[in-house]
Design a protein around this motif. Structure first.
Motif, PDB file in Angstrom:
ATOM      1  N   GLY A  27      -3.341  10.138  -2.516  1.00 12.37           N
ATOM      2  CA  GLY A  27      -2.468  11.494  -2.167  1.00 12.37           C
ATOM      3  C   GLY A  27      -0.776  11.518  -2.150  1.00 12.37           C
ATOM      4  O   GLY A  27      -0.523  12.905  -1.740  1.00 12.37           O
ATOM      5  N   HIS A  28      -0.800  10.525  -3.572  1.00 14.87           N
ATOM      6  CA  HIS A  28       0.961  10.882  -3.667  1.00 14.87           C
ATOM      7  C   HIS A  28       1.189  12.102  -5.206  1.00 14.87           C
ATOM      8  O   HIS A  28       0.102  12.446  -5.719  1.00 14.87           O
ATOM      9  CB  HIS A  28       1.856  10.334  -4.185  1.00 14.87           C
ATOM     10  CG  HIS A  28       2.373   9.863  -4.289  1.00 14.87           C
ATOM     11  ND1 HIS A  28       3.688  11.120  -5.320  1.00 14.87           N
ATOM     12  CD2 HIS A  28       4.429   9.788  -3.827  1.00 14.87           C
ATOM     13  CE1 HIS A  28       5.354  10.622  -5.384  1.00 14.87           C
ATOM     14  NE2 HIS A  28       4.992   9.754  -4.912  1.00 14.87           N
ATOM     15  N   ALA A  29       1.602  13.512  -4.395  1.00 13.35           N
ATOM     16  CA  ALA A  29       1.256  14.692  -5.525  1.00 13.35           C
ATOM     17  C   ALA A  29       1.880  14.666  -6.178  1.00 13.35           C
ATOM     18  O   ALA A  29       1.463  15.075  -7.023  1.00 13.35           O
ATOM     19  CB  ALA A  29       2.784  15.606  -4.183  1.00 13.35           C
ATOM     20  N   ALA A  30       3.412  14.482  -6.721  1.00 14.60           N
ATOM     21  CA  ALA A  30       4.399  13.808  -8.144  1.00 14.60           C
ATOM     22  C   ALA A  30       3.275  13.234  -8.920  1.00 14.60           C
ATOM     23  O   ALA A  30       2.946  13.475  -9.985  1.00 14.60           O
ATOM     24  CB  ALA A  30       5.457  13.073  -7.563  1.00 14.60           C
ATOM     25  N   ALA A  31       2.214  12.226  -8.559  1.00 13.77           N
ATOM     26  CA  ALA A  31       1.442  11.384  -8.918  1.00 13.77           C
ATOM     27  C   ALA A  31       0.619  11.893  -9.153  1.00 13.77           C
ATOM     28  O   ALA A  31      -0.380  11.387 -10.913  1.00 13.77           O
ATOM     29  CB  ALA A  31       0.984  10.131  -8.654  1.00 13.77           C
ATOM     30  N   GLY A  83       1.049  -1.492  -0.493  1.00 17.67           N
ATOM     31  CA  GLY A  83      -0.125   0.125   0.346  1.00 17.67           C
ATOM     32  C   GLY A  83       0.571   1.190  -0.157  1.00 17.67           C
ATOM     33  O   GLY A  83       0.670   2.592   0.664  1.00 17.67           O
ATOM     34  N   SER A  84       2.525   0.954  -0.269  1.00 18.35           N
ATOM     35  CA  SER A  84       2.951   2.694  -0.497  1.00 18.35           C
ATOM     36  C   SER A  84       2.689   3.544  -1.775  1.00 18.35           C
ATOM     37  O   SER A  84       2.481   2.433  -2.574  1.00 18.35           O
ATOM     38  CB  SER A  84       4.344   2.188  -0.598  1.00 18.35           C
ATOM     39  OG  SER A  84       5.223   3.149  -0.837  1.00 18.35           O
ATOM     40  N   ASP A  85       2.306   4.381  -1.103  1.00 15.11           N
ATOM     41  CA  ASP A  85       2.328   4.989  -2.396  1.00 15.11           C
ATOM     42  C   ASP A  85       3.672   5.083  -2.936  1.00 15.11           C
ATOM     43  O   ASP A  85       3.582   5.435  -4.985  1.00 15.11           O
ATOM     44  CB  ASP A  85       1.235   6.434  -2.308  1.00 15.11           C
ATOM     45  CG  ASP A  85       1.862   7.785  -1.588  1.00 15.11           C
ATOM     46  OD1 ASP A  85       2.464   6.614  -0.736  1.00 15.11           O
ATOM     47  OD2 ASP A  85       1.718   8.775  -1.198  1.00 15.11           O
ATOM     48  N   ASP A  86       4.540   5.754  -2.280  1.00 12.77           N
ATOM     49  CA  ASP A  86       5.671   6.070  -3.479  1.00 12.77           C
ATOM     50  C   ASP A  86       5.956   4.727  -3.807  1.00 12.77           C
ATOM     51  O   ASP A  86       6.996   4.719  -5.349  1.00 12.77           O
ATOM     52  CB  ASP A  86       7.136   6.140  -2.388  1.00 12.77           C
ATOM     53  CG  ASP A  86       6.464   7.508  -1.694  1.00 12.77           C
ATOM     54  OD1 ASP A  86       6.626   8.463  -1.713  1.00 12.77           O
ATOM     55  OD2 ASP A  86       7.119   8.352  -0.825  1.00 12.77           O
ATOM     56  N   GLY A  87       5.751   4.133  -3.755  1.00  9.86           N
ATOM     57  CA  GLY A  87       6.309   2.346  -4.544  1.00  9.86           C
ATOM     58  C   GLY A  87       5.658   2.102  -5.469  1.00  9.86           C
ATOM     59  O   GLY A  87       5.824   1.649  -6.595  1.00  9.86           O
ATOM     60  N   MET A  88       4.255   2.166  -5.814  1.00 13.97           N
ATOM     61  CA  MET A  88       3.625   2.792  -6.763  1.00 13.97           C
ATOM     62  C   MET A  88       3.787   3.906  -7.561  1.00 13.97           C
ATOM     63  O   MET A  88       4.281   3.684  -9.034  1.00 13.97           O
ATOM     64  CB  MET A  88       1.713   3.131  -6.426  1.00 13.97           C
ATOM     65  CG  MET A  88       1.130   2.038  -5.449  1.00 13.97           C
ATOM     66  SD  MET A  88      -0.395   2.288  -5.509  1.00 13.97           S
ATOM     67  CE  MET A  88      -0.829   1.245  -3.714  1.00 13.97           C
ATOM     68  N   ALA A  95       2.110   3.093 -16.684  1.00 12.73           N
ATOM     69  CA  ALA A  95       2.727   4.417 -15.702  1.00 12.73           C
ATOM     70  C   ALA A  95       1.725   4.905 -15.459  1.00 12.73           C
ATOM     71  O   ALA A  95       1.814   4.756 -13.925  1.00 12.73           O
ATOM     72  CB  ALA A  95       3.623   5.392 -16.265  1.00 12.73           C
ATOM     73  N   PHE A  96       0.673   4.674 -16.092  1.00 11.18           N
ATOM     74  CA  PHE A  96      -0.675   6.090 -15.646  1.00 11.18           C
ATOM     75  C   PHE A  96      -1.170   5.040 -14.944  1.00 11.18           C
ATOM     76  O   PHE A  96      -1.682   5.661 -13.844  1.00 11.18           O
ATOM     77  CB  PHE A  96      -1.029   6.330 -17.184  1.00 11.18           C
ATOM     78  CG  PHE A  96      -2.358   6.867 -16.691  1.00 11.18           C
ATOM     79  CD1 PHE A  96      -3.156   8.374 -16.365  1.00 11.18           C
ATOM     80  CD2 PHE A  96      -3.701   6.528 -17.039  1.00 11.18           C
ATOM     81  CE1 PHE A  96      -4.204   8.672 -16.708  1.00 11.18           C
ATOM     82  CE2 PHE A  96      -5.014   6.760 -16.464  1.00 11.18           C
ATOM     83  CZ  PHE A  96      -5.228   8.133 -16.265  1.00 11.18           C
ATOM     84  N   GLU A  97      -0.952   3.988 -15.035  1.00 14.24           N
ATOM     85  CA  GLU A  97      -2.207   3.843 -13.590  1.00 14.24           C
ATOM     86  C   GLU A  97      -1.159   3.198 -12.290  1.00 14.24           C
ATOM     87  O   GLU A  97      -2.648   3.829 -11.541  1.00 14.24           O
ATOM     88  CB  GLU A  97      -2.678   1.361 -14.204  1.00 14.24           C
ATOM     89  CG  GLU A  97      -3.335   1.417 -15.436  1.00 14.24           C
ATOM     90  CD  GLU A  97      -5.012   1.756 -15.133  1.00 14.24           C
ATOM     91  OE1 GLU A  97      -5.645   2.470 -13.621  1.00 14.24           O
ATOM     92  OE2 GLU A  97      -5.711   2.740 -16.203  1.00 14.24           O
ATOM     93  N   LEU A  98      -0.316   3.038 -12.287  1.00 11.41           N
ATOM     94  CA  LEU A  98       0.537   2.909 -11.314  1.00 11.41           C
ATOM     95  C   LEU A  98       0.584   4.788 -11.094  1.00 11.41           C
ATOM     96  O   LEU A  98       0.045   4.963  -9.543  1.00 11.41           O
ATOM     97  CB  LEU A  98       1.942   2.963 -11.178  1.00 11.41           C
ATOM     98  CG  LEU A  98       2.378   1.217 -11.407  1.00 11.41           C
ATOM     99  CD1 LEU A  98       3.550   0.760 -11.706  1.00 11.41           C
ATOM    100  CD2 LEU A  98       2.018   0.560 -10.381  1.00 11.41           C
ATOM    101  N   PHE A  99       0.768   5.646 -11.838  1.00 11.77           N
ATOM    102  CA  PHE A  99       0.474   7.484 -10.851  1.00 11.77           C
ATOM    103  C   PHE A  99      -0.688   7.359 -10.529  1.00 11.77           C
ATOM    104  O   PHE A  99      -1.278   8.014  -9.633  1.00 11.77           O
ATOM    105  CB  PHE A  99       0.997   7.858 -12.089  1.00 11.77           C
ATOM    106  CG  PHE A  99       2.054   8.236 -12.626  1.00 11.77           C
ATOM    107  CD1 PHE A  99       3.023   7.615 -11.550  1.00 11.77           C
ATOM    108  CD2 PHE A  99       2.192   8.297 -14.122  1.00 11.77           C
ATOM    109  CE1 PHE A  99       4.241   7.856 -11.834  1.00 11.77           C
ATOM    110  CE2 PHE A  99       3.649   8.190 -13.592  1.00 11.77           C
ATOM    111  CZ  PHE A  99       5.135   8.170 -13.115  1.00 11.77           C
TER     112      PHE A  99
END
Length: 350
Positions: A74-78, A35-40, A63-67
């Motif tokens: 809540g991942h800002a860059a994603a 469940g890590s947003d950074d990992g995704m 890439a889009f699906e992971l972002f």
């Protein structure tokens, strides 16, 4: 399971330091499964760059699906990456949805209060004359979708004489906001218009249409410059879309001069009454041209116009001339009367 932060840290270490992307991906995958947003997000970057060891080709869809999954956490860059795809609709299978993109970027700004500190530091650097440092800080905030930072970044790109692509990038980003600033719309309109002159015929028409779209949006926001630019395009022979003509109560059945007059008339109403503004001057010139054109079509009216112009010229010359001679004439008359009076006294002494 392991610590999520530790797994991401190991992934970064193997990927960035040891250049062992196979192990780096393994750690990022474990983090993502936990469940890590950074990992995704990191896995998305691998797919986007084409450096995934098991799938060494660029895969924007993966890439889009992971972002997208990371952005939901809540991942800002994603979120910025997802908003970029949604705003353009350039990825197959992803429909353009500008409103959704803007909402995502707005949430990023609201959930990341540190952006306010970044903006403050950028402003302080600017006021102290450290424009390059200010640009770096504005760019950091601009990449998250903050409209104010995007506008200021574009301005600094221009002031520092950086490449035009730098200006266009952040002006273009700010267009994704729900209420873009008219100066930004005008800048992008100017870019499309100037690019149309050096492109092929098909590309030129497409770029001109985009320029019309930018100027129309600026005009709708109440920009006199946007309206003036639309009038110029009409004069040059461009046919405005009905949606734009509707803003000025015009239609495609109207003559170009009529369309220009309606646009410039609306523009002149928004200009400062105490200033000589472009729209007012252009409207006056257009109306004078139409008046002269209509008079030249009728010989009697043309003669009457010439007679009127001649009368105005005579009036303008004779009246000031008379006004100039009148004091001298009065003085001469008085001298003459005084001279006659003196002669009368000499001829009839007491």
């Amino acid at each position: 399971m392991g610590s999520i932060n530790a797994l991401n840290g190991l992934g970064w270490y193997h990927g960035s330091v040891l250049k062992d992307h196979k192990k780096a991906v393994k750690y990022f995958e474990q983090a993502a499964l936990n469940g890590s947003d950074d990992g995704m997000y990191n896995l998305g970057v691998y797919h986007l760059s084409g450096k995934h060891p098991n799938k060494p080709q660029r895969n924007e869809s993966a890439a889009f699906e992971l972002f997208l999954n990371a952005s939901r956490l809540g991942h800002a860059a994603a979120s910025v990456e997802v908003a970029g795809y949604l705003s353009t609709g350039s990825l197959e299978g992803v429909s353009q949805d500008v409103q959704r993109a803007v909402i995502m970027l707005t949430k990023v700004c609201e959930q990341n209060g540190h952006l306010g500190f970044t903006i403050r530091e950028a402003l302080q650097a600017y006021l102290q004359g450290s424009w390059q440092e200010s640009l770096v800080k504005y760019v950091l905030a601009a990449e998250t979708g903050l409209g104010l930072a995007q506008i200021n970044a574009a301005h600094l790109c221009e002031e520092l004489n950086l490449s035009y692509d730098c200006q266009r990038r952040y002006h273009n980003f700010s267009l994704l906001n729900s209420d873009p600033h008219p100066p930004t719309l005008l800048k992008m309109g100017d870019y499309y218009y100037s690019s149309s002159s050096s492109s092929t015929r098909e590309d030129s028409l497409s770029l001109a249409e985009q320029a019309v779209s930018m100027y129309s949006r600026a005009a709708l926001a109440g920009s006199p410059q946007g309206m003036f630019n639309l009038a110029v395009l009409v004069r040059e022979g461009y046919v405005l879309p009905q949606s734009t003509l509707h803003l000025f109560n015009a239609s495609r059945h109207d003559e170009p001069d009529s369309v220009m007059e309606k646009i410039l008339g609306r523009c002149a109403q928004l200009e400062d009454e105490n200033a000589v503004a472009p729209c007012s001057l252009a409207l006056f010139g257009l109306q004078m041209g139409k008046a002269l054109s209509s008079m030249t079509q009728n010989r009697a009216q043309l003669l009457l116009a010439y007679a009127s112009i001649l009368s105005i010229i005579v009036f303008a010359v004779v009246v000031p001339f008379q006004a100039c001679l009148e004091p001298k004439w009065k003085a001469a008359t008085q001298r003459g009367r005084a001279s006659l009076g003196a002669q009368a006294v000499e001829e009839n002494p007491r």
